[in-house]
Motif scaffolding. Structure first.
Motif, PDB file in Angstrom:
ATOM      1  N   GLY A  59       0.997  -1.223  -0.020  1.00 10.55           N
ATOM      2  CA  GLY A  59      -0.017  -0.014   0.022  1.00 10.55           C
ATOM      3  C   GLY A  59       0.972   1.306   0.040  1.00 10.55           C
ATOM      4  O   GLY A  59       0.273   2.306   0.345  1.00 10.55           O
ATOM      5  N   GLY A  60       1.820   1.099  -0.362  1.00 10.87           N
ATOM      6  CA  GLY A  60       2.936   2.387  -0.481  1.00 10.87           C
ATOM      7  C   GLY A  60       4.055   2.164  -1.601  1.00 10.87           C
ATOM      8  O   GLY A  60       4.239   1.231  -2.035  1.00 10.87           O
ATOM      9  N   THR A  61       4.929   3.403  -1.241  1.00 12.76           N
ATOM     10  CA  THR A  61       6.012   3.313  -2.249  1.00 12.76           C
ATOM     11  C   THR A  61       7.194   3.800  -1.239  1.00 12.76           C
ATOM     12  O   THR A  61       7.240   4.398  -0.120  1.00 12.76           O
ATOM     13  CB  THR A  61       5.997   4.194  -3.246  1.00 12.76           C
ATOM     14  N   VAL A  62       8.580   3.170  -1.630  1.00 11.51           N
ATOM     15  CA  VAL A  62       9.724   3.397  -0.701  1.00 11.51           C
ATOM     16  C   VAL A  62      10.840   4.303  -1.856  1.00 11.51           C
ATOM     17  O   VAL A  62      10.772   3.827  -2.889  1.00 11.51           O
ATOM     18  CB  VAL A  62      10.399   2.204  -0.407  1.00 11.51           C
ATOM     19  N   TYR A  63      10.951   5.329  -1.454  1.00 11.89           N
ATOM     20  CA  TYR A  63      11.956   6.175  -2.180  1.00 11.89           C
ATOM     21  C   TYR A  63      13.519   6.301  -1.541  1.00 11.89           C
ATOM     22  O   TYR A  63      13.629   6.265  -0.085  1.00 11.89           O
ATOM     23  CB  TYR A  63      11.660   7.464  -2.072  1.00 11.89           C
ATOM     24  N   VAL A  73      21.819  10.032   3.428  1.00  7.58           N
ATOM     25  CA  VAL A  73      20.737   9.282   2.710  1.00  7.58           C
ATOM     26  C   VAL A  73      19.736   8.386   3.442  1.00  7.58           C
ATOM     27  O   VAL A  73      20.325   7.859   4.527  1.00  7.58           O
ATOM     28  CB  VAL A  73      21.566   8.340   1.534  1.00  7.58           C
ATOM     29  N   TYR A  74      18.634   8.225   3.102  1.00  5.04           N
ATOM     30  CA  TYR A  74      17.549   7.692   3.803  1.00  5.04           C
ATOM     31  C   TYR A  74      16.684   7.070   2.912  1.00  5.04           C
ATOM     32  O   TYR A  74      16.731   7.223   1.694  1.00  5.04           O
ATOM     33  CB  TYR A  74      17.014   8.571   4.791  1.00  5.04           C
ATOM     34  N   ALA A  75      15.851   5.984   3.453  1.00  4.63           N
ATOM     35  CA  ALA A  75      14.933   5.524   2.627  1.00  4.63           C
ATOM     36  C   ALA A  75      13.501   6.062   3.258  1.00  4.63           C
ATOM     37  O   ALA A  75      13.371   6.050   4.647  1.00  4.63           O
ATOM     38  CB  ALA A  75      14.933   3.953   3.117  1.00  4.63           C
ATOM     39  N   LEU A  76      12.706   6.393   2.416  1.00  3.31           N
ATOM     40  CA  LEU A  76      11.325   7.105   2.749  1.00  3.31           C
ATOM     41  C   LEU A  76      10.511   6.223   2.636  1.00  3.31           C
ATOM     42  O   LEU A  76       9.830   6.120   1.249  1.00  3.31           O
ATOM     43  CB  LEU A  76      11.254   8.570   2.115  1.00  3.31           C
ATOM     44  N   LYS A  77       9.753   5.627   3.285  1.00  4.83           N
ATOM     45  CA  LYS A  77       8.563   4.756   3.203  1.00  4.83           C
ATOM     46  C   LYS A  77       7.073   5.648   3.205  1.00  4.83           C
ATOM     47  O   LYS A  77       6.862   5.905   4.421  1.00  4.83           O
ATOM     48  CB  LYS A  77       8.364   3.754   3.970  1.00  4.83           C
ATOM     49  N   PHE A 113       6.005  11.086   9.991  1.00  9.44           N
ATOM     50  CA  PHE A 113       5.158  12.556   9.831  1.00  9.44           C
ATOM     51  C   PHE A 113       4.327  12.292   8.611  1.00  9.44           C
ATOM     52  O   PHE A 113       4.266  11.357   7.721  1.00  9.44           O
ATOM     53  CB  PHE A 113       6.277  13.626   9.386  1.00  9.44           C
ATOM     54  N   ASP A 114       2.938  13.249   8.800  1.00  6.48           N
ATOM     55  CA  ASP A 114       1.948  13.379   7.980  1.00  6.48           C
ATOM     56  C   ASP A 114       2.542  14.116   6.459  1.00  6.48           C
ATOM     57  O   ASP A 114       3.174  15.102   6.734  1.00  6.48           O
ATOM     58  CB  ASP A 114       0.879  13.902   8.502  1.00  6.48           C
ATOM     59  N   LEU A 115       2.088  13.604   5.747  1.00  4.32           N
ATOM     60  CA  LEU A 115       2.031  14.293   4.058  1.00  4.32           C
ATOM     61  C   LEU A 115       0.765  14.842   3.698  1.00  4.32           C
ATOM     62  O   LEU A 115      -0.315  14.139   4.041  1.00  4.32           O
ATOM     63  CB  LEU A 115       2.836  13.233   3.204  1.00  4.32           C
ATOM     64  N   PRO A 116       0.704  15.741   2.780  1.00  2.00           N
ATOM     65  CA  PRO A 116      -0.573  16.207   2.241  1.00  2.00           C
ATOM     66  C   PRO A 116      -1.270  15.171   1.594  1.00  2.00           C
ATOM     67  O   PRO A 116      -0.651  14.082   0.970  1.00  2.00           O
ATOM     68  CB  PRO A 116      -0.259  17.333   1.058  1.00  2.00           C
ATOM     69  N   GLY A 117      -2.606  14.994   1.802  1.00  2.00           N
ATOM     70  CA  GLY A 117      -3.447  14.051   1.162  1.00  2.00           C
ATOM     71  C   GLY A 117      -3.880  12.956   1.930  1.00  2.00           C
ATOM     72  O   GLY A 117      -4.465  11.752   1.839  1.00  2.00           O
ATOM     73  N   GLY A 118      -3.186  12.828   3.408  1.00  2.00           N
ATOM     74  CA  GLY A 118      -3.442  11.829   4.293  1.00  2.00           C
ATOM     75  C   GLY A 118      -2.316  10.690   4.324  1.00  2.00           C
ATOM     76  O   GLY A 118      -2.373   9.694   5.061  1.00  2.00           O
ATOM     77  N   ASP A 119      -1.401  10.726   3.502  1.00  2.00           N
ATOM     78  CA  ASP A 119      -0.333   9.586   3.523  1.00  2.00           C
ATOM     79  C   ASP A 119       0.728   9.843   4.498  1.00  2.00           C
ATOM     80  O   ASP A 119       0.706  11.097   5.294  1.00  2.00           O
ATOM     81  CB  ASP A 119       0.670   9.956   2.414  1.00  2.00           C
ATOM     82  N   ILE A 120       1.201   8.952   5.214  1.00  2.00           N
ATOM     83  CA  ILE A 120       2.257   8.751   6.117  1.00  2.00           C
ATOM     84  C   ILE A 120       3.327   8.368   5.696  1.00  2.00           C
ATOM     85  O   ILE A 120       3.709   7.417   4.944  1.00  2.00           O
ATOM     86  CB  ILE A 120       1.626   8.185   7.236  1.00  2.00           C
ATOM     87  N   ALA A 121       4.657   9.089   6.076  1.00  2.00           N
ATOM     88  CA  ALA A 121       5.759   8.894   5.885  1.00  2.00           C
ATOM     89  C   ALA A 121       6.793   8.433   7.035  1.00  2.00           C
ATOM     90  O   ALA A 121       6.699   8.940   7.999  1.00  2.00           O
ATOM     91  CB  ALA A 121       6.711  10.084   5.107  1.00  2.00           C
TER      92      ALA A 121
END
Length: 319
Positions: A59-63, A73-77, A113-121
């Motif tokens: 249900g998500g993407t990892v950057y 450098v980090y991984a952002l899920k 933290f929360d992202l716009p649109g309700g996503d969570i990172a």
């Protein structure tokens, strides 16, 4: 060859959604403080620059991202926090677990933290070689020597989690991250559960059924009132080792697509898979200790750390 056993009535009813949700612990509020990053400044979404997509799933993407000020450098899920309250509870449960863990073999979280649109990172520690599943797909040969080193690290992480009353419940090659030094981190706690004062059996149908232990399919036949609720993670570890060694999921032929009914029958009615001929006695014994169908006979993470297959492995970095 699988041994045909006496037929018995299995309790294989899938729980209703309402039953799932009632078992969830109360979620932490999204604004609860997260562990601080290594730098003195807390990380926010605005601080991060996306470099590339590392993968999709769950249900998500990892950057892969870079901190603009420090170049770290980090991984952002990024998990899609849709309107389903159960999905959001699952996301926040993962955040709760990540905030509680501090082990060299469990993935480190630097911020939620929360992202716009309700996503969570989730801003996570970056592991440059991906997952063990990635290595397997890329043709890496997992020898006994390599597996013993990896296995000791996984067990150390599991021992830490279990000592803190955390069950992973979805341990598999795609949830174990690795770097170029072949150091591993257990990741993806979206279906884990922090046990409260009452140690319930955790027999709900979540996670990947391919790696589910017999007692999670049928707790009446393979569990007991006092069975070790952490034993399911040990079963999953045994299957993970087998898969890495033979190159495919051990209950199925290479290339075969799994389905719930096939897996349930194989796991509940068949004999546990075994290593092929030519493997060492220590490796065979270790896998057998993990894949005991009777959960009360399965070894714990602490017991397995003393097993000859992994007990002599030195995890200290070389000079």
């Amino acid at each position: 060859m699988a041994v045909v056993r006496e037929r018995r009535q299995l309790n294989l009813r899938l729980p209703l959604p309402s039953e799932h949700r009632s078992r969830f612990p109360p979620p932490l509020p999204p604004s609860a403080p997260a562990p601080a990053a290594p730098s003195s400044t807390a990380i926010s979404a605005a601080d991060l620059e996306k470099l590339q997509v590392l993968g999709h799933g769950n249900g998500g993407t990892v950057y892969k991202v870079r901190h603009k000020q420090t170049s770290a450098v980090y991984a952002l899920k990024v998990v899609h926090g849709d309107s389903d309250p159960a999905v959001r509870r699952q996301i926040l449960r993962e955040a709760s677990i990540l905030r509680r863990t501090d082990s060299p073999h469990v993935i480190k979280c630097h911020g939620v933290f929360d992202l716009p649109g309700g996503d969570i990172a989730f801003c996570m520690q970056y592991m440059d070689m991906g997952t063990l599943e990635t290595l397997l797909r890329n043709g890496v040969v997992f020898t006994e020597s390599l597996l013993s080193k990896l296995c000791r690290q996984i067990l150390t992480g599991l021992e830490y989690l279990h000592s803190h009353k955390i069950i992973h419940r979805d341990l598999k090659p795609s949830n174990i991250l690795v770097d170029q030094k072949m150091e591993i981190k257990i990741s993806d706690f979206g279906v884990s559960k922090i046990l409260q004062r009452t140690l319930d059996p955790c027999n709900s149908y979540v996670g990947t059924c391919a790696y589910m232990s017999p007692e999670r399919f049928d707790p009446d036949s393979f569990g007991s009132k006092s069975y070790d609720v952490y034993a399911g993670d040990i079963w999953s570890l045994g299957l993970t080792l087998l898969e890495l060694y033979v190159g495919h999921f051990p209950y199925l032929a290479p290339g075969q697509r799994p389905d719930w009914a096939t897996l349930m029958c194989a796991i509940c009615f068949g004999e546990p898979p075994a290593l092929p001929e030519g493997t060492s006695g220590d490796f065979r014994s270790f896998v057998e200790c993990c894949l005991q169908k009777d959960s009360s006979k399965r070894w714990s993470a602490t017991q397995l750390l003393a097993h000859p297959f992994v007990s002599g492995v030195d995890l200290q970095p070389s000079a």
